[in-house]
Design an enzyme around this catalytic site. Structure first.
Site, PDB file in Angstrom:
ATOM      1  N   ASN A  10       0.880  -1.175   0.000  1.00 57.54           N
ATOM      2  CA  ASN A  10       0.000   0.000   0.000  1.00 57.54           C
ATOM      3  C   ASN A  10       0.914   1.221   0.000  1.00 57.54           C
ATOM      4  O   ASN A  10       1.486   1.567   1.031  1.00 57.54           O
ATOM      5  CB  ASN A  10      -0.885  -0.031   1.252  1.00 57.54           C
ATOM      6  CG  ASN A  10      -1.733   1.229   1.377  1.00 57.54           C
ATOM      7  OD1 ASN A  10      -1.766   2.063   0.464  1.00 57.54           O
ATOM      8  ND2 ASN A  10      -2.410   1.381   2.502  1.00 57.54           N
ATOM      9  N   TRP A  11       1.043   1.819  -1.159  1.00 56.83           N
ATOM     10  CA  TRP A  11       1.971   2.962  -1.279  1.00 56.83           C
ATOM     11  C   TRP A  11       1.382   4.235  -0.677  1.00 56.83           C
ATOM     12  O   TRP A  11       2.066   5.249  -0.597  1.00 56.83           O
ATOM     13  CB  TRP A  11       2.332   3.194  -2.751  1.00 56.83           C
ATOM     14  CG  TRP A  11       3.114   2.076  -3.374  1.00 56.83           C
ATOM     15  CD1 TRP A  11       3.509   0.903  -2.767  1.00 56.83           C
ATOM     16  CD2 TRP A  11       3.614   2.017  -4.714  1.00 56.83           C
ATOM     17  NE1 TRP A  11       4.216   0.135  -3.653  1.00 56.83           N
ATOM     18  CE2 TRP A  11       4.293   0.793  -4.863  1.00 56.83           C
ATOM     19  CE3 TRP A  11       3.543   2.883  -5.812  1.00 56.83           C
ATOM     20  CZ2 TRP A  11       4.906   0.408  -6.056  1.00 56.83           C
ATOM     21  CZ3 TRP A  11       4.148   2.494  -7.004  1.00 56.83           C
ATOM     22  CH2 TRP A  11       4.829   1.277  -7.114  1.00 56.83           C
ATOM     23  N   LYS A  12       0.128   4.199  -0.293  1.00 48.94           N
ATOM     24  CA  LYS A  12      -0.542   5.372   0.290  1.00 48.94           C
ATOM     25  C   LYS A  12      -0.321   6.594  -0.619  1.00 48.94           C
ATOM     26  O   LYS A  12      -0.299   6.450  -1.829  1.00 48.94           O
ATOM     27  CB  LYS A  12      -0.055   5.595   1.725  1.00 48.94           C
ATOM     28  CG  LYS A  12      -0.200   4.313   2.580  1.00 48.94           C
ATOM     29  CD  LYS A  12       0.040   4.520   4.038  1.00 48.94           C
ATOM     30  CE  LYS A  12      -0.166   3.206   4.782  1.00 48.94           C
ATOM     31  NZ  LYS A  12       0.002   3.322   6.216  1.00 48.94           N
ATOM     32  N   HIS A  96      -9.503   1.448   4.874  1.00 48.41           N
ATOM     33  CA  HIS A  96      -8.216   1.580   5.574  1.00 48.41           C
ATOM     34  C   HIS A  96      -8.398   2.500   6.784  1.00 48.41           C
ATOM     35  O   HIS A  96      -9.173   3.454   6.728  1.00 48.41           O
ATOM     36  CB  HIS A  96      -7.162   2.143   4.615  1.00 48.41           C
ATOM     37  CG  HIS A  96      -5.784   2.055   5.199  1.00 48.41           C
ATOM     38  ND1 HIS A  96      -5.314   2.967   6.105  1.00 48.41           N
ATOM     39  CD2 HIS A  96      -4.799   1.128   5.039  1.00 48.41           C
ATOM     40  CE1 HIS A  96      -4.082   2.606   6.469  1.00 48.41           C
ATOM     41  NE2 HIS A  96      -3.751   1.497   5.839  1.00 48.41           N
ATOM     42  N   GLU A  98      -6.700   4.832   7.886  1.00 49.53           N
ATOM     43  CA  GLU A  98      -6.460   6.247   7.609  1.00 49.53           C
ATOM     44  C   GLU A  98      -7.702   6.893   7.000  1.00 49.53           C
ATOM     45  O   GLU A  98      -8.035   8.034   7.301  1.00 49.53           O
ATOM     46  CB  GLU A  98      -5.233   6.389   6.685  1.00 49.53           C
ATOM     47  CG  GLU A  98      -3.950   6.125   7.474  1.00 49.53           C
ATOM     48  CD  GLU A  98      -2.830   5.504   6.673  1.00 49.53           C
ATOM     49  OE1 GLU A  98      -2.856   5.553   5.434  1.00 49.53           O
ATOM     50  OE2 GLU A  98      -1.907   4.964   7.319  1.00 49.53           O
ATOM     51  N   GLU A 168      -5.244  -4.622  10.641  1.00 50.14           N
ATOM     52  CA  GLU A 168      -4.188  -3.628  10.829  1.00 50.14           C
ATOM     53  C   GLU A 168      -4.436  -2.854  12.116  1.00 50.14           C
ATOM     54  O   GLU A 168      -5.201  -1.878  12.119  1.00 50.14           O
ATOM     55  CB  GLU A 168      -4.172  -2.644   9.654  1.00 50.14           C
ATOM     56  CG  GLU A 168      -3.921  -3.287   8.305  1.00 50.14           C
ATOM     57  CD  GLU A 168      -3.378  -2.275   7.307  1.00 50.14           C
ATOM     58  OE1 GLU A 168      -2.272  -2.495   6.814  1.00 50.14           O
ATOM     59  OE2 GLU A 168      -4.045  -1.264   7.036  1.00 50.14           O
ATOM     60  N   GLY A 174       2.735   2.469  10.772  1.00 48.42           N
ATOM     61  CA  GLY A 174       3.694   3.565  10.611  1.00 48.42           C
ATOM     62  C   GLY A 174       4.399   3.961  11.894  1.00 48.42           C
ATOM     63  O   GLY A 174       5.029   5.011  11.960  1.00 48.42           O
ATOM     64  N   SER A 214       3.610  -2.000  10.290  1.00 50.31           N
ATOM     65  CA  SER A 214       5.060  -2.084  10.474  1.00 50.31           C
ATOM     66  C   SER A 214       5.647  -3.455  10.136  1.00 50.31           C
ATOM     67  O   SER A 214       6.551  -3.947  10.808  1.00 50.31           O
ATOM     68  CB  SER A 214       5.446  -1.666  11.903  1.00 50.31           C
ATOM     69  OG  SER A 214       5.050  -0.328  12.141  1.00 50.31           O
ATOM     70  N   GLY A 235       2.931  -1.037   4.287  1.00 49.51           N
ATOM     71  CA  GLY A 235       2.985   0.389   3.971  1.00 49.51           C
ATOM     72  C   GLY A 235       4.410   0.811   3.685  1.00 49.51           C
ATOM     73  O   GLY A 235       4.948   0.567   2.603  1.00 49.51           O
ATOM     74  N   GLY A 236       5.052   1.419   4.674  1.00 45.63           N
ATOM     75  CA  GLY A 236       6.393   1.993   4.516  1.00 45.63           C
ATOM     76  C   GLY A 236       7.395   1.086   3.809  1.00 45.63           C
ATOM     77  O   GLY A 236       8.092   1.527   2.894  1.00 45.63           O
TER      78      GLY A 236
HETATM   79  P1  13P Z   1       3.123   0.498   7.660  1.00 47.11           P
HETATM   80  O1  13P Z   1       3.641  -0.787   7.078  1.00 47.11           O
HETATM   81  O2  13P Z   1       3.865   1.701   7.166  1.00 47.11           O
HETATM   82  O3  13P Z   1       3.034   0.422   9.156  1.00 47.11           O
HETATM   83  O4  13P Z   1       1.623   0.686   7.117  1.00 47.11           O
HETATM   84  C1  13P Z   1       0.737  -0.362   7.221  1.00 47.11           C
HETATM   85  C2  13P Z   1      -0.481  -0.034   6.457  1.00 47.11           C
HETATM   86  O5  13P Z   1      -1.238   0.849   6.824  1.00 47.11           O
HETATM   87  C3  13P Z   1      -0.732  -0.761   5.213  1.00 47.11           C
HETATM   88  O6  13P Z   1      -2.013  -0.534   4.745  1.00 47.11           O
END
Ligand code: 13P
Length: 251
Positions: A10-12, A96, A98, A168, A174, A214, A235-236
């Site tokens: 997920n590149w957000k 998600h 977020e 999640e 993050g 993470s 994510g990251g």
């Molecule tokens: P991180 O891997 O950066 O913690 O993000 C997880 C995430 O929200 C994937 O959708």
């Protein structure tokens, strides 16, 4: 019941087109033509087409990060399932944390989006997870259970097996704080049991439940070693080809 791992990046709201192309190409080159693990990249919507070109004809799937549940029409700024499949998407991330926190997305809206995704032949990745406050107040199962019931409220048994759920925990996203494999497995097992109650045990056994929060090459193997953890939503670490590939290798 063997479920194939699904590792999705997920590149957000990150990357620009040149970076997006380079990242997708690096993943495609490393994976080759055949992989025992399903892999998907979910770039920002404006870069879906450039990433689609990079992954075309490879086993790497393309996913979007959201959709709007309506057919074409007067919905300024929105993108629907038909547009996502038109540019080559196979997956779509829904609900998600977020979006739930920043855009106020509700379980009822996620449910509508889920129906639209399935009607449009997209595989929905439905995200759920508790906040730190919820966890500390021992409300994890209550919160996650409510999200699952609400988000899947219009889902029928026939289509349920094809969805993906992503657990999640908000406090792990993050933050560098990963749920321990035991903490994650406990919630994954709870989700699978609930899916069995909502549908059937056979359907629940087919639904893939990803862990997200993470995930890194260093912790992926232990997480993915748990019986109810069927992949990762990353994510990251998905923004660095080496880290993302390290997670895929762990799977
Ligand atoms: P991180 O891997 O950066 O913690 O993000 C997880 C995430 O929200 C994937 O959708």
């Amino acid at each position: 019941m063997s479920r194939r791992y699904l590792i999705a990046g997920n590149w957000k709201m990150n990357t620009r087109s040149r970076e997006a192309t380079a990242l997708a190409k690096a993943v495609v080159d490393a994976i080759g033509e055949d992989t025992p693990v399903d892999v998907a990249l979910c770039p920002p919507a404006v870069y879906l087409s450039v990433v689609a070109d990079a992954v075309a004809g490879t086993p790497v799937g393309l996913g979007a990060q959201n959709l709007y549940p309506a057919n074409d029409g007067a919905y300024t700024g929105e993108i629907n399932a038909g547009m996502l499949t038109d540019v080559g998407c196979r997956f779509v991330i829904l609900g998600h944390s977020e979006r739930r926190a920043l855009m106020g997305e509700t379980d009822a809206q996620v449910s509508k989006k889920l129906q639209a995704a399935l009607a449009g032949n997209l595989v929905p990745i439905v995200c759920v997870g508790e906040t730190l406050e919820d966890r500390e107040a021992n409300r994890t199962e209550k919160v996650v259970g409510t999200q699952i019931r609400g988000s899947l409220s219009e889902l029928d048994e026939v289509r349920a097996a094809g969805i993906v759920v992503a657990y999640e925990p908000v406090w792990a996203i993050g933050t560098g704080k990963t749920a321990t494999p035991e903490q994650a497995e406990e919630v994954h097992a709870f989700i699978r049991k609930l899916l069995g109650e909502l549908f059937t045990d056979d359907v629940a056994a087919q639904i893939r439940i990803q862990y997200g929060g993470s995930v890194k090459p260093g912790n992926a193997k232990q997480l993915l070693g748990k019986p109810n953890i069927d992949g990762a939503l990353v994510g990251g670490a998905s923004l660095k080809a080496d880290d993302f590939l390290g997670i895929i290798n762990a799977a």
